[in-house]
Scaffold this motif. Structure first.
Motif, PDB file in Angstrom:
ATOM      1  N   PHE B  11      -0.990-129.156  92.570  1.00  0.00           N
ATOM      2  CA  PHE B  11      -1.000-128.810  93.983  1.00  0.00           C
ATOM      3  C   PHE B  11       0.075-127.758  94.285  1.00  0.00           C
ATOM      4  O   PHE B  11      -0.176-126.762  94.959  1.00  0.00           O
ATOM      5  N   LEU B  12       1.271-127.989  93.731  1.00  0.00           N
ATOM      6  CA  LEU B  12       2.367-127.042  93.986  1.00  0.00           C
ATOM      7  C   LEU B  12       2.078-125.674  93.379  1.00  0.00           C
ATOM      8  O   LEU B  12       2.403-124.642  93.963  1.00  0.00           O
ATOM      9  N   MET B  13       1.441-125.665  92.226  1.00  0.00           N
ATOM     10  CA  MET B  13       1.065-124.371  91.643  1.00  0.00           C
ATOM     11  C   MET B  13       0.050-123.673  92.537  1.00  0.00           C
ATOM     12  O   MET B  13       0.070-122.451  92.687  1.00  0.00           O
ATOM     13  N   GLY B  14      -0.837-124.464  93.121  1.00  0.00           N
ATOM     14  CA  GLY B  14      -1.790-123.895  94.073  1.00  0.00           C
ATOM     15  C   GLY B  14      -1.055-123.275  95.251  1.00  0.00           C
ATOM     16  O   GLY B  14      -1.377-122.170  95.697  1.00  0.00           O
ATOM     17  N   ALA B  15      -0.040-123.989  95.730  1.00  0.00           N
ATOM     18  CA  ALA B  15       0.759-123.472  96.839  1.00  0.00           C
ATOM     19  C   ALA B  15       1.469-122.185  96.435  1.00  0.00           C
ATOM     20  O   ALA B  15       1.533-121.217  97.202  1.00  0.00           O
ATOM     21  N   TYR B  16       1.974-122.173  95.209  1.00  0.00           N
ATOM     22  CA  TYR B  16       2.681-120.981  94.714  1.00  0.00           C
ATOM     23  C   TYR B  16       1.716-119.784  94.621  1.00  0.00           C
ATOM     24  O   TYR B  16       2.047-118.674  95.029  1.00  0.00           O
ATOM     25  N   HIS B  17       0.534-120.055  94.122  1.00  0.00           N
ATOM     26  CA  HIS B  17      -0.471-118.981  94.097  1.00  0.00           C
ATOM     27  C   HIS B  17      -0.832-118.559  95.516  1.00  0.00           C
ATOM     28  O   HIS B  17      -1.022-117.395  95.795  1.00  0.00           O
ATOM     29  N   GLY B  18      -0.909-119.544  96.395  1.00  0.00           N
ATOM     30  CA  GLY B  18      -1.321-119.257  97.766  1.00  0.00           C
ATOM     31  C   GLY B  18      -0.336-118.397  98.522  1.00  0.00           C
ATOM     32  O   GLY B  18      -0.713-117.588  99.363  1.00  0.00           O
ATOM     33  N   ILE B  19       0.940-118.509  98.181  1.00  0.00           N
ATOM     34  CA  ILE B  19       1.961-117.762  98.925  1.00  0.00           C
ATOM     35  C   ILE B  19       2.025-116.309  98.467  1.00  0.00           C
ATOM     36  O   ILE B  19       2.537-115.444  99.167  1.00  0.00           O
ATOM     37  N   VAL B 228      -9.047-128.833  89.469  1.00  0.00           N
ATOM     38  CA  VAL B 228      -9.375-127.589  90.176  1.00  0.00           C
ATOM     39  C   VAL B 228      -9.308-127.816  91.688  1.00  0.00           C
ATOM     40  O   VAL B 228      -8.758-126.998  92.431  1.00  0.00           O
ATOM     41  N   VAL B 229      -9.836-128.940  92.137  1.00  0.00           N
ATOM     42  CA  VAL B 229      -9.864-129.213  93.574  1.00  0.00           C
ATOM     43  C   VAL B 229      -8.446-129.358  94.127  1.00  0.00           C
ATOM     44  O   VAL B 229      -8.098-128.766  95.152  1.00  0.00           O
ATOM     45  N   VAL B 230      -7.629-130.120  93.428  1.00  0.00           N
ATOM     46  CA  VAL B 230      -6.250-130.317  93.899  1.00  0.00           C
ATOM     47  C   VAL B 230      -5.514-128.987  93.956  1.00  0.00           C
ATOM     48  O   VAL B 230      -4.846-128.654  94.934  1.00  0.00           O
ATOM     49  N   HIS B 231      -5.647-128.204  92.900  1.00  0.00           N
ATOM     50  CA  HIS B 231      -4.983-126.898  92.856  1.00  0.00           C
ATOM     51  C   HIS B 231      -5.471-126.006  94.001  1.00  0.00           C
ATOM     52  O   HIS B 231      -4.678-125.377  94.695  1.00  0.00           O
ATOM     53  N   THR B 232      -6.773-125.970  94.190  1.00  0.00           N
ATOM     54  CA  THR B 232      -7.347-125.077  95.193  1.00  0.00           C
ATOM     55  C   THR B 232      -6.942-125.504  96.609  1.00  0.00           C
ATOM     56  O   THR B 232      -6.737-124.650  97.482  1.00  0.00           O
ATOM     57  N   LEU B 233      -6.821-126.808  96.813  1.00  0.00           N
ATOM     58  CA  LEU B 233      -6.360-127.267  98.124  1.00  0.00           C
ATOM     59  C   LEU B 233      -4.966-126.730  98.427  1.00  0.00           C
ATOM     60  O   LEU B 233      -4.680-126.289  99.542  1.00  0.00           O
ATOM     61  N   GLY B 234      -4.105-126.778  97.416  1.00  0.00           N
ATOM     62  CA  GLY B 234      -2.759-126.236  97.582  1.00  0.00           C
ATOM     63  C   GLY B 234      -2.818-124.763  97.937  1.00  0.00           C
ATOM     64  O   GLY B 234      -2.129-124.283  98.847  1.00  0.00           O
ATOM     65  N   HIS B 235      -3.677-124.026  97.229  1.00  0.00           N
ATOM     66  CA  HIS B 235      -3.831-122.595  97.462  1.00  0.00           C
ATOM     67  C   HIS B 235      -4.342-122.319  98.870  1.00  0.00           C
ATOM     68  O   HIS B 235      -3.793-121.507  99.618  1.00  0.00           O
ATOM     69  N   LEU B 236      -5.393-123.042  99.252  1.00  0.00           N
ATOM     70  CA  LEU B 236      -6.033-122.811 100.551  1.00  0.00           C
ATOM     71  C   LEU B 236      -5.083-123.145 101.697  1.00  0.00           C
ATOM     72  O   LEU B 236      -4.950-122.385 102.661  1.00  0.00           O
TER      73      LEU B 236
END
Lengths: 478, 280
Positions: B11-19, B228-236
């Motif tokens: 999730f945090l990696m998703g957030a990092y990608h998202g930022i 994938v879902v957890v990561h993408t949620l972080g990103h979104l």
């Protein structure tokens, strides 16, 4: 190596770029005339560095230069390796540096990459792209206008290696300066070429028409001109698919459609095109292209485009003995609109009338109804108006390449057009000068008496301002 | 043995990608500005998230297949080489996809986001998590010690450190934590017992779905999909919040100051994780 933070000269929007600090240096390309005549005394062209800092003791003077490695390049237009378009959302690379000037020779087809970072007053040539490489990879020659695009450097080229058409656009990689090849996938009816720019918000490119190298390199050819052989179209392109979408014909009596200045705000879909001369009455004109869904449909589904004349500047009557041979029969001086420039707020349009020796300022807040708000006379075939710094010296040449500072307060211009054309229209000799005008925020302009740079050895052409100017950068955000 | 860290890290990696402005939110903002409607910002976010998810899926699927079928150690060597190689390549050749075009529809945005995420190696960033988690959870409870034994043989100089970690209850330090998130690691170590308790309580339903022992092994399609879902949620979530704040409040001038070169940081992180992965 990449930067940790975006290059400080990159601005997301033209509005933000207007807050940029004033430029302290200007870069000016200059040709050495003896390299283009029979004197045998020619030296290479140069890139000059000019001090534009009013607090500096050398204000308005040349403070550096770099000489090209070869004779006879004819330096003409040039641009940066990267600019504000690096912030564009679809291909962002904001940590590249605005550091290299890409300086083509329009006669030699050689491109010089010049590094201004180690010492901005003493630029260094770090790479030379030889003409053979450009010929082989692009089948184009005579590289001209440079625009730093969001995903590469776009270079216009007047024609084929043999000197005919078609002219067009090729791409340079903005990291390695590798020549990548022709830009066009489908050029449609386009054959002649000159300038280009774009509306990044509409995925649309526009290009204009001058003539093939053979039609322009030895001066204006009267027979071609009188037969309407020079360009009179604006071409609309799908920037994304690299396809020709629409040709807008302004009529064959209008000859040489040159500089294109699209609105800087990417949400605005209009721009201005300068047209040198009309065969009907020798007037010069400015045309407004704009999106117009009623005029056919663009193949890209974005609707059609239209074009209309919004400014006409008449020729001035003159005694034949004051005129060069090419104009004597007409008993008039055409304005010859050879360059235009638009301030970053899309409000002020500057128009160079090279032969009558006048720089005009128009308020184009309403682009369909420009209002003349200022005029400065300098040089001119007949007038030869002197500069206030030296009121007794009649000047040759006229306002030509014009550049506007990012904040819109300072306008710089030079007087040389193109070697063979200089000789034709200023047949008694052209001595170069560069001057500066202060623009009033409410309209109007005055010459800066302290900025009058002359050179006995060179002829100055295009100006680029340190950190960017009103024709160097493009923006993806309003 | 329960381990929720991989999910949090995904999730945090998703957030990092998202930022990262290059991973979508900036495109969403620019579309809003071009259309002069904030709804256009929102409209752009789902396709961007989908494209990102697709790119991640490719890597997760390949990793999942490999984890299910190949021994762990050679896999770690391959991944380490991949991360270091890609990182070094990007360090010396910091390219960007040559996408052209602002007039984009749903499909264009999906494709664009897929291309951007793939070109930046977004999925590769997750490999250490997937691998590290499997290293923890792969062996069934009864064989855990064997697994550790086996690993300790391979540890070499890292043996002592690893041993110390083992001394702490229920806490197995993962490569990502060691390599990249050293700062937040301490913080994350702290609530571990809490979470462990939670596993026996209200999170039971989740435990039921994914048995605690294999909670974080990514060798089945369901768990790969969940990753994938957890990561993408972080990103979104993060890209959506940043896009709206920049569009509504901050304005674009922030880009000039705050657009830190995440790509370069990212590249360096790839190389470091690549090296660490060999030693855990």
């Amino acid at each position: 190596m990449a930067l940790w933070k975006p290059d400080p000269t990159f601005y997301p929007s033209p509005k933000l770029a207007m807050q940029a600090p004033p430029e302290k240096l200007a870069y000016v390309v200059a040709l050495e005339p003896n390299a283009y005549n029979d004197s045998g005394k020619g030296r290479p062209d140069v890139l000059m560095v000019v001090d534009t800092d009013p607090d500096s003791p050398s204000y308005g003077q040349q403070v550096g230069q770099v000489e090209m490695p070869n004779l006879g390049d004819e330096l003409h237009h040039f641009g940066w390796n990267a600019c504000s378009s690096a912030l564009c959302p679809y291909a962002p690379h904001p940590h590249i540096e605005r550091r290299y000037l890409v300086v083509p020779g329009i006669r030699s087809s050689r491109i010089h990459i010049i590094d201004i970072k180690p010492d901005p007053r003493n630029p260094q040539i770090v790479k030379t792209i030889e003409p053979e490489e450009i010929f082989a990879r692009t089948n184009y020659s005579r590289p001209h206008t440079i625009h730093c695009g969001p995903e590469g450097i776009y270079v216009s080229a007047l024609g084929s290696p043999e000197g005919d058409g078609p002219g067009g656009i090729f791409l340079l990689d903005h990291f390695s300066f590798e020549v990548l090849g022709q830009w066009e996938m489908d050029r449609g009816p386009q054959y002649l070429h000159y300038d280009f720019w774009w509306h990044l918000g509409y995925d649309t490119m526009v290009s204009s028409e001058w003539g093939t190298p053979k039609m322009v390199e030895n001066g204006v050819q009267p027979d071609v001109l009188l037969n309407s052989g020079y360009g009179h179209h604006l071409h609309i392109w799908d920037l994304r698919k690299r396809r020709h979408v629409q040709s807008l014909d302004i009529g064959a009596e209008h000859q040489m459609a040159l500089e294109l200045r699209a609105a800087h705000d990417p949400t605005k879909a209009y721009g201005f095109m300068g047209v040198v001369v009309s065969l009907k009455d020798l007037s010069g004109s400015i045309w407004l292209w704009h999106r117009d869904n009623s005029n056919g449909s663009g193949k890209n589904g974005n609707g059609g485009w239209s074009i209309q004349k919004v400014i006409e500047i008449p020729a001035e009557p003159a005694e034949p003995e004051n005129l060069p041979p090419i104009l004597q029969g007409f008993k008039a001086v055409p304005p010859l609109i050879t360059d235009i420039n638009l301030s970053l707020d899309d409000r002020w349009l500057y128009v160079s009338c090279w032969a009558t020796g006048e720089l005009r300022q128009y308020d184009v807040s309403d682009p369909f109804n420009p209002k003349l708000t200022g005029s400065v006379h300098l040089g001119g075939i007949v007038r030869q108006t002197p500069h206030p710094k030296n009121p007794n010296e009649p000047l040759s040449g006229g306002p030509q390449m014009v550049e506007v500072s990012r904040d819109g307060k300072r306008i710089y211009f030079t007087n040389s057009l193109y070697y063979s054309w200089d000789e034709q229209f200023y047949h008694n000799g052209l001595k170069t000068w560069m001057v500066k005008v202060d623009a009033d925020p409410n309209g109007g302009m005055t010459l800066d008496e302290n900025f009058f740079l002359e050179s006995a050895d060179y002829r100055m052409h295009q100006i680029r301002l340190e950190g960017g100017d009103a024709s160097s950068d493009s923006y993806c955000y309003p | 043995m329960t381990n929720y860290w991989p999910w949090l890290l995904l999730f945090l990696m998703g957030a990092y990608h998202g930022i990262n402005p290059g991973m979508g939110w900036l495109f969403a903002v620019s579309l809003g500005l071009q259309e002069k409607r904030w709804q256009a910002v929102l409209k752009a976010l789902p396709p961007i998230a989908i494209g990102h998810a697709l790119s991640i899926t490719v890597v997760v699927a390949v990793a999942g297949l490999a984890l299910a079928n190949l021994p762990l150690f050679p896999l770690r060597v391959v991944v380490a080489a991949l991360l270091c190689g890609f990182g070094i390549y990007r360090l010396f050749r910091s390219r960007h996809p040559s996408w052209v075009g602002m007039r984009v529809g749903f499909r264009d945005l999906v494709l664009w986001s897929f291309v951007m995420a793939s070109a930046h190696g977004a999925g590769l960033m997750l490999l250490p998590i997937l691998l590290g988690a499997s290293h923890n959870g792969h062996p069934a409870p009864s064989t855990t010690n064997m697994g550790h034994q086996h690993q300790m043989h391979n540890m070499g100089p890292m043996h002592d450190m690893s041993h110390m970690d083992h001394a702490m209850p229920m806490n197995h330090v993962m490569p990502m934590q060691q390599g990249m998130q050293a700062g937040s690691m301490a913080e994350m170590n702290h609530p571990d017992p809490m979470q462990h308790m939670g596993a026996g309580g209200h999170m039971e339903h989740l435990s039921h779905l994914l048995t605690p022992s294999q909670m974080a092994t990514f060798n089945s399609p369901a768990r790969c999909l969940a990753a994938v879902v957890v990561h993408t949620l972080g990103h979104l979530l993060v890209s959506g919040i940043v896009a709206l704040i920049v569009y509504k409040k901050l304005g674009l001038a922030i880009l000039r100051q705050a657009w830190f070169n995440l790509d370069l940081l990212w590249t360096i992180a790839l190389i470091i994780t690549g090296i660490f992965i060999l030693f855990v």
